[in-house]
Each structure stands twice: as structure tokens, then as C-alpha cells.
Design an enzyme around this catalytic site. Structure first.
Site, PDB file in Angstrom:
ATOM      1  N   HIS A   1       0.871  -1.257   0.017  1.00 44.90           N
ATOM      2  CA  HIS A   1      -0.092  -0.277   0.023  1.00 44.90           C
ATOM      3  C   HIS A   1       0.813   1.339  -0.084  1.00 44.90           C
ATOM      4  O   HIS A   1       0.562   2.363   0.632  1.00 44.90           O
ATOM      5  CB  HIS A   1      -0.966  -0.097   1.188  1.00 44.90           C
ATOM      6  CG  HIS A   1      -2.017  -1.108   1.143  1.00 44.90           C
ATOM      7  ND1 HIS A   1      -3.036  -0.946   0.581  1.00 44.90           N
ATOM      8  CD2 HIS A   1      -2.013  -2.296   1.828  1.00 44.90           C
ATOM      9  CE1 HIS A   1      -3.764  -2.029   0.600  1.00 44.90           C
ATOM     10  NE2 HIS A   1      -3.008  -2.873   1.384  1.00 44.90           N
TER      11      HIS A   1
ATOM     12  N   ASN B   1     -10.493  -2.905   2.289  1.00 43.70           N
ATOM     13  CA  ASN B   1     -10.284  -2.968   0.710  1.00 43.70           C
ATOM     14  C   ASN B   1     -11.403  -2.737  -0.171  1.00 43.70           C
ATOM     15  O   ASN B   1     -12.603  -2.554   0.460  1.00 43.70           O
ATOM     16  CB  ASN B   1      -9.467  -4.262   0.283  1.00 43.70           C
ATOM     17  CG  ASN B   1      -7.996  -4.401   0.636  1.00 43.70           C
ATOM     18  OD1 ASN B   1      -7.118  -3.505   0.851  1.00 43.70           O
ATOM     19  ND2 ASN B   1      -7.524  -5.663   1.232  1.00 43.70           N
TER      20      ASN B   1
END
Ligand code: NDP
Length: 489
Positions: free
Chosen positions: A56, A129
Site C-alpha cells: 500500500h 479494501n
């Protein structure tokens, strides 16, 4: 010094006389070590980067608020969800997973959807997510999985052999990879995707009664994907396409919003439900546990400074508030450790005190010292507990976790279910239309066409065959290979 003019200083506050010419011995130099302003400037520049997140890394963030629109107080005592109309400030960071800090936005990859609610009882982080499921369901597999998504140790290139070798040997990934290679795998913009808490969590009400819960942020802009060819082109022409879209939308007052819904499962159901409700590779079908509205999240303010707010933002699935607790989900349990640990490495032991991470409610504890302690460090107050001082922070037993029953032997055990197939089958057969099925097959074939190592394609086709023979046959046809003969007997 003149009070009415902002003057340039060193980091220690001394006025700087010349910021264009370094101090040299004579007209031609050399440069003198006496120029402490020059030394400080060069040295600080060398230290501008903190380690990028190992996953990320590329992200975009925004501020906003969450407003409760439906009374869910019979399920949770969480104060920020306690009454209709209650508003809580929040910050969100969207991200890709595998790419580095400067990588392209429009790649096929799950998107991080990390929300920090600044509640009156401390920060609540929902670190999800844009997919309701995940590739694996035990944190012990996470470092291996991510190695396959990153770069080959020799070539430093992305490696389809590693990706498909791992996936084909980890059939629990089938549901997530079907979602990922669908039209949802490359969102049109960050505004046009849903967010999911993915894991199961526990909600507890004022009477101590608990339920299991799953979170769904449904995009009010609608869900839209990007044509892979357009995405590839954008990755070259405008690698920051999603970042720019989000910033520009908010800057012009077109505030994106999401409706938060939850699925609620009675605690007792978990013992007998046909899927393990803590298995993050599975959804809870809506027909069994319908969506219940909770509230609306609106993003209405861009960060003022990217590094201070987005890069230094530190989310942790372990940041709970009273009324919200963990579930036994083995992937979640690993994340409870890993996120805060990553931030301690990346931005230090006192990262919770950075302005973007600091709770807006009081923070009182006995943690002291550490690098970059820039608040009062607890002053002269006692730094231990228990203590006999009346004004020091005390425990609140009513905020203990809700006890839950466990049983069995301590052992390295797999999840009970090896049904990795029925939910991706439902997605392929019942949810997707003909056009989406064709896109899915093409996207799988395009990705798998990079595989050169023997045995991987056959093994993965076998997995697809168990999802649906048609899926395997169609991918095989595009790859110009045969589905392994033994499957057809
Ligand atoms: P439903 O028919 O009740 O729900 C299917 C859900 O799938 C929709 O509500 C929507 O969820 C989502 N969806 C719609 N189109 C697509 C698409 N093209 N690609 C991916 N997802 C889409 O069935 P079930 O709840 O029984 O689930 C069936 C399958 O749907 C699951 O196996 C799973 O693969 C998928 N799914 C299920 C979700 C769930 O939480 N139950 C969530 C998302 C997908 P949304 O409104 O969240 O976009």
C-alpha cells in the site's frame, strides 16, 4: 528583527542572511564547513524520505465526515454510532497494494480503503479494501504472498510465474482473484468503488450482548471499472490519474460519498453456519444476512500537505473503540500486530502523536520517552501503574472485551472448509453477465500468458475447473492449451 515580515531561518530559528550563495574561502572557494545553514540544508534533504510502506505504498487521502443515518444502537454501544444525525470527523487513505510509491494508479490490484474515525472515545480505524474478500486467510502466508506480487529477486521485474505459482498452490485465493480479474479489478476512479471491512468484527451493545458484523461502504457515485486498454495507456500518460481525480473532484466541490451498511450475524449462528464466518476468503451471502444501513461518509476536504497527512497517516485494524472488537479471523489477528508494527518501523514509536494520527479525545497512559517525543511526555506525572495518586489515569473495567468461549487443542490447523469454489462460482455464474464473463476470461488469459514455468497453467486450470468447467475451458482456449484430460473423465 522586523515583526511584520516573515523571515527565513535555520531549523533552530536563526535568521538566514543568504540562501543563494554558500560561504566560500575567497571568491572561488572551496566551501567552508562554517556554513552551517548549507550543511543543515543538505543533511535534512538527505533525510526527507521515510521508508515506504512495504504494501500500500502509493496512496491518496482526503478528510471528511461520517454521519449516522440509521439507529444501530441495539447492536453496538460505539459512541460515534449512538444516534441518528451524529457526525464524526474522519480521514481516508486509498491505495494500490503492490506498486511502489511512484507507481501507476490504474493497475489491476486491490485498492486499500482505510478509514480513521476521530471519535470521542479515541480513533476507530476500519482498514479495509475495495474487495469483500482476500487472497489468503491465515497471516502466516502474507509475507510469501506479497513477495509474489512484488519483484523477482534476480530480475527485479514483476513475475507472473511467482504470482500464478503461489495462487495455483493456494486455491483459497480463487474467490479474490476472480473478483480482481473482473471489471472491478481496475476502478474507473477511487470514487467509483465500494469499500469493505472484509473481515468479520464483533459489535457489543450497552447490555453486553454481542453480534458478528461485516462492513460495506457502497459508493454513491456507483461502481465503475476502467477498460484495461485505457488503464494501460493512462498508466503511461498519467500514472497519477486516480490521485488527481480525487483531489480535483474535492477541490471543485464535487464531494464523493459512500453509504455504510453492515451485515449482522447472531453470535450463535457462527457455530453452525455453512461457511466459517471468520474465513476472509468468503462473503456472507446477502440473502442470509441482508445489508442494514448505518450512515454516510462524505469526503469534503483535501489534505493541506501530502507528507504530513497522507504519508504519515498510520492506520491499524487494532484501533478499536468500546462496542467494536476483533473476531477470531486468523488474517485479522495477524494484521492486529502487523500494522502498528509497520508504523513503528516507518515513522517511529511515537507515531500516534503525529497530528494526523492524534486522537481528538484525551490520550492518557504510562507510555513515555522514545524518539521524537514532542509533547510534554507526561510531565512530572507518575510513569507507572498501579500507583497511589488519585489524579492519574485509571482502568475502566466496563471497557474490557466481551468474554468469548474457545475450545480445542493448540495446534497448527487449517480452516475446516476447503470449499474454495462455490462462492467464485456464484460470482461467475450468477452475478456476472455475459459481457463481464468474457472480460474475466480475457483478463485471466492475458495475465496467465506471462507464465513460462512448467506445470503452473495446468494446476491453475484444474482450480478453475472446480469453480466452473466453462471458466477453465474458455481460459484454456484463449491460452491455446488443453484443460488437463483427467478432469474431463
Ligand atoms: P447477491 O446476488 O445478493 O449479491 C451479489 C453482490 O455482488 C451484489 O450485491 C454486489 O455487491 C456484487 N456485485 C454485483 N455485480 C458485481 C460484479 N460484476 N462483480 C463483483 N461483484 C458484483 O449474492 P450473494 O450475496 O449470495 O453473493 C454472490 C456472490 O457475489 C458472492 O459469492 C461474491 O462473489 C459476490 N459478492 C457478494 C458480496 C456479499 O457481501 N454478499 C459483496 C460483493 C460481491 P455490492 O453491492 O457490494 O457491490
Amino acid at each position: 528583527m522586523s515583526e511584520d515580515k516573515k523571515y527565513l531561518t535555520t531549523a533552530s530559528g536563526a535568521p538566514v542572511g543568504d540562501n543563494q550563495n554558500s560561504i566560500t574561502a575567497g571568491h572561488r572557494g572551496p566551501t567552508l564547513i562554517q556554513d552551517v545553514h548549507l550543511l543543515e540544508k543538505l543533511a535534512h534533504f538527505n533525510r526527507e524520505r521515510v521508508p515506504e510502506r512495504v504494501v500500500h505504498a502509493k496512496g491518496a487521502g482526503a478528510h471528511g465526515y461520517f454521519e449516522v443515518t440509521n439507529d444501530v444502537s441495539k447492536y453496538t454501544k460505539a459512541d460515534f454510532l449512538s444516534e441518528v444525525g451524529k457526525k464524526t470527523p474522519m480521514f481516508i487513505r486509498f491505495s494500490t497494494v503492490a506498486g511502489e510509491l511512484g507507481s501507476a494508479d490504474t493497475v489491476r490490484d486491490p485498492r486499500g480503503f482505510a478509514v480513521k474515525f476521530y471519535t470521542e472515545e479515541g480513533n476507530y480505524d476500519l482498514v479495509g479494501n475495495n474487495t469483500p474478500i482476500f487472497f489468503i486467510r491465515d497471516a502466516i502466508k502474507f509475507p510469501d504472498f506479497i513477495h509474489t506480487q512484488k519483484r523477482n529477486p534476480q530480475t527485479n521485474l514483476k513475475d507472473p510465474n511467482a504470482v500464478w505459482d503461489f495462487w495455483s498452490l493456494s486455491p483459497e485465493s480463487l474467490h479474490q482473484i476472480t473478483y480482481l480479474h473482473s471489471d472491478r479489478g481496475i476502478p474507473a476512479t477511487l470514487r467509483h468503488m465500494n469499500g469493505y471491512g472484509s473481515h468479520t468484527f464483533k459489535w457489543v451493545n450497552k447490555d453486553g450482548e454481542a453480534v458478528w458484523v461485516k462492513y460495506h461502504f457502497i459508493s454513491d457515485q456507483g461502481v465503475k471499472g476502467l477498460d484495461p486498454k485505457v488503464a494501460d495507456q493512462l498508466a503511461g500518460e498519467n500514472p497519477d490519474y486516480h490521485t488527481a481525480d480525487l483531489f480535483n473532484a474535492i477541490a471543485k466541490g464535487d464531494y464523493p460519498s459512500w453509504t455504510l451498511k453492515v451485515q449482522i450475524m447472531p453470535i450463535e449462528d457462527a457455530k453452525t453456519y455453512r461457511y466459517d464466518p471468520f474465513d476472509v476468503t468468503k462473503v456472507w451471502p446477502h440473502a442470509d444476512y441482508p445489508l442494514i444501513e448505518v450512515g454516510r461518509m462524505v469526503l469534503d476536504r483535501n489534505p493541506e500537505n501530502y507528507f504530513a497527512e497522507v504519508e504519515q497517516a498510520a492506520f491499524s485494524p487494532g484501533h478499536f473503540v468500546p462496542g467494536i472488537e476483533a473476531s477470531p479471523d486468523k488474517m485479522l489477528q495477524g494484521r492486529l500486530f502487523a500494522y502498528s508494527d509497520a508504523h513503528r518501523y516507518r515513522i517511529g514509536a511515537n507515531h500516534e502523536a503525529l497530528p494526523i494520527n492524534r486522537a481528538k479525545s484525551a490520550v492518557n497512559n504510562y507510555q513515555r520517552d522514545g524518539q521524537m517525543r514532542f509533547d510534554g511526555n507526561g510531565g512530572s506525572a507518575p510513569n507507572y501503574e498501579p500507583n497511589s495518586f488519585s489524579e492519574t489515569p485509571k482502568e475502566t473495567p466496563e471497557n474490557n472485551i466481551t468474554p468469548f468461549e474457545v475450545s480445542g487443542f493448540a495446534d497448527s490447523v487449517a480452516y475446516d472448509s476447503d470449499d474454495h469454489y462455490s462462492q467464485p462460482r456464484a460470482l461467475f455464474r450468477d452475478v456476472m453477465n455475459d459481457e463481464e464473463r468474457e472480460h474475466l476470461v480475457q483478463n485471466f488469459a492475458d495475465h496467465m500468458s506471462g507464465v513460462t514455468r512448467e506445470g503452473i497453467i495446468e494446476r491453475q486450470l484444474e482450480n478453475f475447473y472446480k469453480v466452473d468447467p466453462e471458466l477453465a475451458e474458455r481460459i484454456a482456449a484463449k491460452l491455446n492449451v488443453e484443460v488437463p484430460a483427467h478432469l474431463k473423465k
